[in-house]
Design a protein around this motif. Structure first.
Motif, PDB file in Angstrom:
ATOM      1  N   ALA A 143       0.714  -1.235  -0.003  1.00 15.86           N
ATOM      2  CA  ALA A 143       0.137   0.031   0.071  1.00 15.86           C
ATOM      3  C   ALA A 143       0.857   1.182   0.139  1.00 15.86           C
ATOM      4  CB  ALA A 143      -1.101   0.091   1.299  1.00 15.86           C
ATOM      5  N   VAL A 144       1.813   1.242   0.812  1.00 14.02           N
ATOM      6  CA  VAL A 144       2.659   2.625   1.029  1.00 14.02           C
ATOM      7  C   VAL A 144       3.261   2.815  -0.671  1.00 14.02           C
ATOM      8  CG1 VAL A 144       4.655   3.441   1.953  1.00 14.02           C
ATOM      9  CG2 VAL A 144       2.943   2.411   3.218  1.00 14.02           C
ATOM     10  N   PRO A 145       4.170   1.721  -1.109  1.00  9.81           N
ATOM     11  CA  PRO A 145       4.697   2.119  -2.493  1.00  9.81           C
ATOM     12  C   PRO A 145       3.369   2.560  -3.265  1.00  9.81           C
ATOM     13  CG  PRO A 145       5.738   0.261  -1.605  1.00  9.81           C
ATOM     14  CD  PRO A 145       4.613   0.604  -0.572  1.00  9.81           C
ATOM     15  N   ALA A 146       2.341   1.772  -3.572  1.00  6.81           N
ATOM     16  CA  ALA A 146       1.393   2.384  -4.477  1.00  6.81           C
ATOM     17  C   ALA A 146       0.595   3.686  -3.968  1.00  6.81           C
ATOM     18  CB  ALA A 146       0.309   1.320  -4.196  1.00  6.81           C
ATOM     19  N   GLY A 147       0.717   3.962  -2.983  1.00  8.50           N
ATOM     20  CA  GLY A 147       0.390   5.413  -2.468  1.00  8.50           C
ATOM     21  C   GLY A 147       1.058   6.450  -3.149  1.00  8.50           C
ATOM     22  N   LEU A 148       2.540   6.001  -2.803  1.00  4.35           N
ATOM     23  CA  LEU A 148       3.540   6.766  -3.193  1.00  4.35           C
ATOM     24  C   LEU A 148       3.708   7.227  -4.818  1.00  4.35           C
ATOM     25  CD1 LEU A 148       5.756   8.693  -2.532  1.00  4.35           C
ATOM     26  CD2 LEU A 148       7.327   6.722  -2.377  1.00  4.35           C
ATOM     27  N   LEU A 149       3.471   5.972  -5.542  1.00  9.09           N
ATOM     28  CA  LEU A 149       3.496   6.092  -7.050  1.00  9.09           C
ATOM     29  C   LEU A 149       2.209   7.071  -7.515  1.00  9.09           C
ATOM     30  CD1 LEU A 149       4.458   2.466  -8.084  1.00  9.09           C
ATOM     31  CD2 LEU A 149       5.792   4.698  -8.395  1.00  9.09           C
ATOM     32  N   LEU A 160       3.186  10.821  -6.899  1.00  5.73           N
ATOM     33  CA  LEU A 160       3.992  11.176  -7.668  1.00  5.73           C
ATOM     34  C   LEU A 160       3.566  11.263  -8.999  1.00  5.73           C
ATOM     35  CD1 LEU A 160       7.254   9.086  -6.794  1.00  5.73           C
ATOM     36  CD2 LEU A 160       7.109  11.576  -6.452  1.00  5.73           C
ATOM     37  N   ARG A 161       2.764  10.540  -9.575  1.00  5.94           N
ATOM     38  CA  ARG A 161       2.186  10.785 -10.744  1.00  5.94           C
ATOM     39  C   ARG A 161       1.202  11.904 -11.002  1.00  5.94           C
ATOM     40  NH1 ARG A 161       2.010  10.042 -16.244  1.00  5.94           N
ATOM     41  NH2 ARG A 161       0.271   9.583 -16.914  1.00  5.94           N
ATOM     42  N   SER A 162       0.305  11.971  -9.835  1.00 10.15           N
ATOM     43  CA  SER A 162      -0.373  13.268 -10.046  1.00 10.15           C
ATOM     44  C   SER A 162       0.247  14.452  -9.792  1.00 10.15           C
ATOM     45  CB  SER A 162      -1.597  12.991  -9.094  1.00 10.15           C
ATOM     46  OG  SER A 162      -1.067  13.206  -7.674  1.00 10.15           O
ATOM     47  N   SER A 163       1.353  14.482  -9.302  1.00 10.64           N
ATOM     48  CA  SER A 163       1.865  15.767  -9.032  1.00 10.64           C
ATOM     49  C   SER A 163       2.965  16.075 -10.179  1.00 10.64           C
ATOM     50  CB  SER A 163       2.770  15.963  -7.815  1.00 10.64           C
ATOM     51  OG  SER A 163       3.748  14.849  -7.632  1.00 10.64           O
ATOM     52  N   THR A 164       3.454  15.198 -10.784  1.00  8.91           N
ATOM     53  CA  THR A 164       4.414  15.387 -11.888  1.00  8.91           C
ATOM     54  C   THR A 164       3.626  15.753 -13.422  1.00  8.91           C
ATOM     55  OG1 THR A 164       4.680  13.022 -12.434  1.00  8.91           O
ATOM     56  CG2 THR A 164       6.279  14.079 -11.147  1.00  8.91           C
ATOM     57  N   VAL A 165       2.540  15.162 -13.431  1.00  7.08           N
ATOM     58  CA  VAL A 165       1.689  15.562 -14.841  1.00  7.08           C
ATOM     59  C   VAL A 165       1.492  17.182 -14.890  1.00  7.08           C
ATOM     60  CG1 VAL A 165      -0.578  15.177 -15.864  1.00  7.08           C
ATOM     61  CG2 VAL A 165       0.424  13.325 -14.704  1.00  7.08           C
ATOM     62  N   GLU A 166       0.985  17.531 -13.834  1.00  9.71           N
ATOM     63  CA  GLU A 166       1.045  19.168 -14.124  1.00  9.71           C
ATOM     64  C   GLU A 166       2.255  19.952 -14.258  1.00  9.71           C
ATOM     65  OE1 GLU A 166      -0.562  20.079 -10.246  1.00  9.71           O
ATOM     66  OE2 GLU A 166      -2.737  19.224 -10.623  1.00  9.71           O
ATOM     67  N   ARG A 167       3.199  19.539 -13.887  1.00 11.60           N
ATOM     68  CA  ARG A 167       4.517  20.129 -14.189  1.00 11.60           C
ATOM     69  C   ARG A 167       5.311  19.731 -15.608  1.00 11.60           C
ATOM     70  NH1 ARG A 167       8.275  18.705  -9.162  1.00 11.60           N
ATOM     71  NH2 ARG A 167       7.297  16.474  -9.718  1.00 11.60           N
ATOM     72  N   LEU A 168       4.772  18.718 -15.735  1.00 11.24           N
ATOM     73  CA  LEU A 168       5.327  18.219 -17.201  1.00 11.24           C
ATOM     74  C   LEU A 168       4.528  18.645 -18.144  1.00 11.24           C
ATOM     75  CD1 LEU A 168       6.385  14.533 -16.445  1.00 11.24           C
ATOM     76  CD2 LEU A 168       7.932  16.460 -16.791  1.00 11.24           C
ATOM     77  N   SER A 169       3.347  19.088 -18.363  1.00 13.55           N
ATOM     78  CA  SER A 169       2.432  19.550 -19.341  1.00 13.55           C
ATOM     79  C   SER A 169       3.058  20.695 -19.965  1.00 13.55           C
ATOM     80  CB  SER A 169       0.865  19.680 -18.777  1.00 13.55           C
ATOM     81  OG  SER A 169       1.111  20.716 -17.947  1.00 13.55           O
ATOM     82  N   GLY A 170       3.738  21.525 -19.291  1.00  7.56           N
ATOM     83  CA  GLY A 170       4.012  22.784 -19.799  1.00  7.56           C
ATOM     84  C   GLY A 170       5.273  22.446 -20.954  1.00  7.56           C
ATOM     85  N   LEU A 171       6.103  21.156 -20.614  1.00  6.50           N
ATOM     86  CA  LEU A 171       7.050  20.885 -21.712  1.00  6.50           C
ATOM     87  C   LEU A 171       6.953  20.430 -22.751  1.00  6.50           C
ATOM     88  CD1 LEU A 171       9.469  19.085 -18.751  1.00  6.50           C
ATOM     89  CD2 LEU A 171       9.649  21.479 -19.569  1.00  6.50           C
ATOM     90  N   GLU A 172       5.639  20.042 -23.152  1.00 12.65           N
ATOM     91  CA  GLU A 172       5.419  19.452 -24.554  1.00 12.65           C
ATOM     92  C   GLU A 172       5.165  20.662 -25.454  1.00 12.65           C
ATOM     93  OE1 GLU A 172       1.668  17.292 -24.295  1.00 12.65           O
ATOM     94  OE2 GLU A 172       2.436  15.984 -22.563  1.00 12.65           O
TER      95      GLU A 172
END
Length: 159
Positions: free
Chosen positions: A11-17, A20-32
């Motif tokens: 559960a802990v690694p799944a929650g961490l993933l 991380l996925r939800s927080s990085t999508v917003e930051r990476l969308s400006g790089l496209e």
């Protein structure tokens, strides 16, 4: 104790993933990068391997069946063949596989091959390919199947 350990391991690694996925999508969308149109000027080229279409044997709207001659290029007929998949490679002695089995089956249906349908390119298939190539008008056939001799039909009676 085992339940707590499994929760920590799964559960802990799944929650961490997920976090991380939800927080990085917003930051990476400006790089496209934005799409940019590419314009390439048309150039004329001379091709050294020119082949002459001698005749076209089919007309639009007419059903083409397996075995029909569709076109003749430099005096060599190109035949329509209805198989499960198109032929994509040259086939020769000692080749094996489903494409060899398709060639055996088609040549048997066309009356050129009488051997076993085992998917192995042997002496009998070599002789059959040689005879078939000769009937197409190939000069000095060597028993090697060239996929350029056939035009693939997805089904027999293709319009």
């Amino acid at each position: 104790m085992l339940l707590v350990a499994s929760v920590l391991v799964v559960a802990v690694p799944a929650g961490l993933l997920v976090w991380l996925r939800s927080s990085t999508v917003e930051r990476l969308s400006g790089l496209e990068p934005e799409p940019v149109a590419v314009v390439v000027p048309v150039e004329s080229r001379e091709v050294s391997d020119r082949r002459a279409v001698t005749s076209v044997a089919v007309k639009p709207g007419v059903a083409v069946s397996s075995g029909d001659v569709v076109v003749s290029v430099d005096g060599v007929d190109r035949v329509a063949v209805a198989t499960a998949e198109p032929f994509w490679r040259r086939l020769q002695r000692r080749d094996a596989g489903p494409d060899v089995a398709m060639l055996e089956a088609w040549l048997a249906e066309a009356g050129f091959y009488e051997g076993p349908l085992d998917g192995v390119f042997g002496r009998g298939l070599t002789a059959a390919v040689k005879a078939w190539a000769e009937s197409l008008g190939v000069v000095k056939p060597d028993g090697v199947f060239d996929p350029g001799w056939v035009l693939w039909l997805p089904e027999d009676g293709f319009v």
